[in-house]
Design an enzyme around this catalytic site. Structure first.
Site, PDB file in Angstrom:
ATOM      1  N   HIS A 122      14.150  54.092  10.903  1.00 21.94           N
ATOM      2  CA  HIS A 122      15.114  53.948  12.487  1.00 21.94           C
ATOM      3  C   HIS A 122      15.512  55.236  13.078  1.00 21.94           C
ATOM      4  O   HIS A 122      15.526  56.425  12.781  1.00 21.94           O
ATOM      5  CB  HIS A 122      16.364  52.854  12.509  1.00 21.94           C
ATOM      6  CG  HIS A 122      17.258  53.664  10.899  1.00 21.94           C
ATOM      7  ND1 HIS A 122      18.785  54.444  11.432  1.00 21.94           N
ATOM      8  CD2 HIS A 122      17.337  53.159  10.418  1.00 21.94           C
ATOM      9  CE1 HIS A 122      18.363  54.674  10.327  1.00 21.94           C
ATOM     10  NE2 HIS A 122      17.509  54.058   9.396  1.00 21.94           N
ATOM     11  N   ASP A 123      15.308  55.311  14.865  1.00 22.19           N
ATOM     12  CA  ASP A 123      16.169  56.677  15.005  1.00 22.19           C
ATOM     13  C   ASP A 123      15.330  57.739  14.613  1.00 22.19           C
ATOM     14  O   ASP A 123      15.945  58.850  15.195  1.00 22.19           O
ATOM     15  CB  ASP A 123      17.240  57.152  14.378  1.00 22.19           C
ATOM     16  CG  ASP A 123      18.349  55.152  14.955  1.00 22.19           C
ATOM     17  OD1 ASP A 123      18.535  55.183  16.611  1.00 22.19           O
ATOM     18  OD2 ASP A 123      18.469  54.869  14.175  1.00 22.19           O
ATOM     19  N   GLY A 140      14.990  57.448   8.131  1.00 22.72           N
ATOM     20  CA  GLY A 140      15.616  56.975   9.599  1.00 22.72           C
ATOM     21  C   GLY A 140      16.102  58.316   9.547  1.00 22.72           C
ATOM     22  O   GLY A 140      17.038  59.623   8.914  1.00 22.72           O
TER      23      GLY A 140
END
Length: 270
Positions: A122-123, A140
């Site tokens: 994520h991200d 992440g």
């Protein structure tokens, strides 16, 4: 004209460009945008809130846009954004962003290759012209700048940063930031010199490569700590894009940069 297999599942709300191919048993969810000329191979999965550019390829078993593997995620609307000419090979996975990160989006730049079994969490922000070799895992909120290469089986700690044109050796444990233009590897990971071959291939002149090497020799091998080494570089080297890129990266590093090999790597450039 699009070629969509009758055995594929494509949401009626998905937006497909021209000349898109979707193979048997592929799955394309709601709220997906796929650009012209993309190929979604059999058994590939594209979940919600994915926007993909032109001429991308998603190979069998790959999963793009699955929810983050982050316990702070609460089902919010977050995204994956993929540039043009991106290749996502077999069983690679790219997760959506999170609201907790204040970003909400995972990005893959144009002309990037994610080989088989790569995981982008994520991200993350993966730049353009990057190569992530098979079994790379990027935790992440990691940033990988343009033209970086991560060798097979490398693992990046969350919030890590890998600089532009860096080359990371296979099976590396990335727990510090990797500065621009460098070659690194070993265990623990350390600076092993300048990425000379990669820079030559991308048109850097011998003079520029020599300047980059001299900058890193000053930072790593003249007895200064990193901060003092950067001050010496700023005072002693003329302004250039490469000098400023290196200094900006190091000054903005929150995890700290990798250290030099204990054996040293000051060998001459051929």
């Amino acid at each position: 004209m699009n070629k969509i297999s009758p055995l594929a599942t494509v949401s009626p709300t998905a937006k497909l460009g021209d000349n898109v191919e979707v193979g048997p048993y592929a799955f394309i969810d709601n709220n997906v945008e796929i650009g012209d000329g993309c190929k979604i191979f059999p058994h590939a999965t594209i979940f919600e809130y994915v926007k993909m550019g032109k001429n991308c390829s998603v190979y069998p078993g790959a999963v793009v846009g699955a929810i983050p593997q982050d316990l702070k995620f609460e089902g919010e609307e977050t995204y994956v954004e993929i540039g043009d000419n991106v290749t996502i090979r077999e069983c690679a996975t790219i997760n959506r962003g999170t609201a907790a990160s204040k970003k909400g989006v995972t990005r893959i730049g144009s002309n990037t290759l994610l080989m088989s079994y790569v995981h982008v969490a994520h991200d993350c922000n993966i730049g353009s012209h990057c190569i992530l070799v098979s079994y790379v895992g990027v935790a992440g909120e990691t940033d990988v700048d343009d033209w970086a290469i991560l060798g097979g089986g490398s693992m990046a700690h969350q919030f890590s940063k890998i600089g532009t044109h860096a080359m990371v050796g296979g099976a590396s444990k990335i727990n510090k930031d990797i500065p621009p233009y460098v070659l690194c590897g070993r265990d623990p990971i350390c600076y092993c010199g300048v990425n000379i071959v990669g820079l030559r291939r991308r048109g850097f002149t011998p003079e520029v490569i020599r300047n980059i090497k001299d900058i890193y020799d000053t930072i790593y091998f003249q007895g200064y700590n990193i901060s003092d080494g950067c001050s010496r570089v700023e005072a002693g080297f003329p302004q250039s894009e490469e000098r400023d890129t290196i200094l900006s990266f190091i000054k903005n590093s929150k995890r700290g940069i990798i250290r030099a090999s204990e054996k040293g790597t000051k060998g001459d450039i051929d």
